[in-house]
Design an enzyme around this catalytic site. Structure first.
Site, PDB file in Angstrom:
ATOM      1  N   LYS A  87       0.897  -1.107  -0.159  1.00  0.00           N
ATOM      2  CA  LYS A  87      -0.151  -0.200  -0.042  1.00  0.00           C
ATOM      3  C   LYS A  87       1.104   1.293   0.117  1.00  0.00           C
ATOM      4  O   LYS A  87       0.409   2.420   0.619  1.00  0.00           O
ATOM      5  CB  LYS A  87      -0.938   0.123   1.046  1.00  0.00           C
ATOM      6  N   ARG A  88       1.940   1.080  -0.943  1.00  0.00           N
ATOM      7  CA  ARG A  88       2.606   2.473  -0.869  1.00  0.00           C
ATOM      8  C   ARG A  88       2.131   3.547  -1.726  1.00  0.00           C
ATOM      9  O   ARG A  88       1.171   3.352  -2.548  1.00  0.00           O
ATOM     10  CB  ARG A  88       3.896   2.092  -1.541  1.00  0.00           C
TER      11      ARG A  88
END
Length: 261
Positions: A87-88
């Site tokens: 979830k960058r």
């Protein structure tokens, strides 16, 4: 081979790897390594990808992060596509560094990303995915109960915020097509089946990563490009490491998904 092409040749079930060291005895990292490699080998013909949740490996320190890399390599040796669930989301050189760390380091793999810093935060991931044969899954409507707090906010034009995110991705998804499907996918919770079908109309070329199957209460959803994801329910069937139980659980899910195979 491109990530998109690989996953579509397989059953639409994703194994989520979220290791809990307390379930793995006095030498947890070694047991996690052996158990996960054995589980991936046992399920190789029943899943389309393995999703590694980076937080659980980062929590184990440097050795845990090294273990994740070893398991990613193990998945690729077994010819299993990999999704890194990190979830960058950031801008400029930071986003480029994240993209190199995962998409470039693991060619042909996918990464989950957060769109809420804007399109310039997505571009480095999309560019790197195109170069590496990978894919990007953008958070659109997540599986957690609290997702509505921001994602369902009404906008002045009558849409919800998550709908605006999906609509923004349409043209980019078209540009990122690899044949019939796009390397720009969406994360849409299996816990929100109505939104899955609504968003399918908005994003017809995107693969959907559907987390929440099993432990979060989501049900298997059949349909082209829908990658149903089970983590605890498949990695720890019955609440503990269990290869035989995982095989039975995978077969049960696949029987529900059979019409889409």
């Amino acid at each position: 081979m491109e990530f998109v092409e690989e996953v579509l040749q397989r059953p639409p079930l994703v194994l989520g790897v979220d290791p809990r060291p307390g379930l793995h005895g006095p030498e947890p990292l070694e047991h996690i390594r052996r158990y996960t490699l054995g589980l991936m080998e046992a399920l190789a013909g029943k899943i389309c990808a393995v999703k590694f949740q980076t937080a659980f490996f980062e929590a184990l320190g440097p050795a845990g992060f090294g273990l994740m890399h070893e398991l990613v390599v193990g998945a690729r040796v077994l010819s299993l596509p990999v999704i890194v669930d990190a979830k960058r989301g950031d801008i400029g050189s930071t986003a480029e560094a994240y993209a190199r760390a995962y998409l470039e380091a693991y060619p042909g793999s996918a990464l989950t990303v957060n769109p809420y810093l804007g399109h310039d935060a997505l571009e480095p991931f999309l560019r790197t995915a195109a170069r590496s044969g990978g894919a990007v899954f953008v958070l659109v409507k997540t599986s957690n109960p609290g997702s509505s707090l921001f994602q369902d906010l009404p906008l002045a034009d009558g849409r919800r915020l998550y709908q605006a995110v999906a609509d923004h991705l349409v043209q980019e998804a078209e540009r990122q097509r690899v044949g019939a499907w796009s390397r720009l996918g969406a994360v849409v919770g299996a816990t929100y089946p109505a939104q899955v079908w609504e968003l399918r109309e908005r994003l017809p070329w995107s693969l959907f990563l559907l987390p929440g199957l099993g432990a979060q209460g989501g049900q298997a959803i059949r349909g082209p490009g829908l990658l149903n994801t089970a983590s605890r329910a498949l990695y720890y069937p019955g609440g503990r490491p269990d290869l035989e139980g995982a095989l039975h659980q995978a077969e049960a899910y696949l029987s529900e998904l059979a019409p889409s195979l």
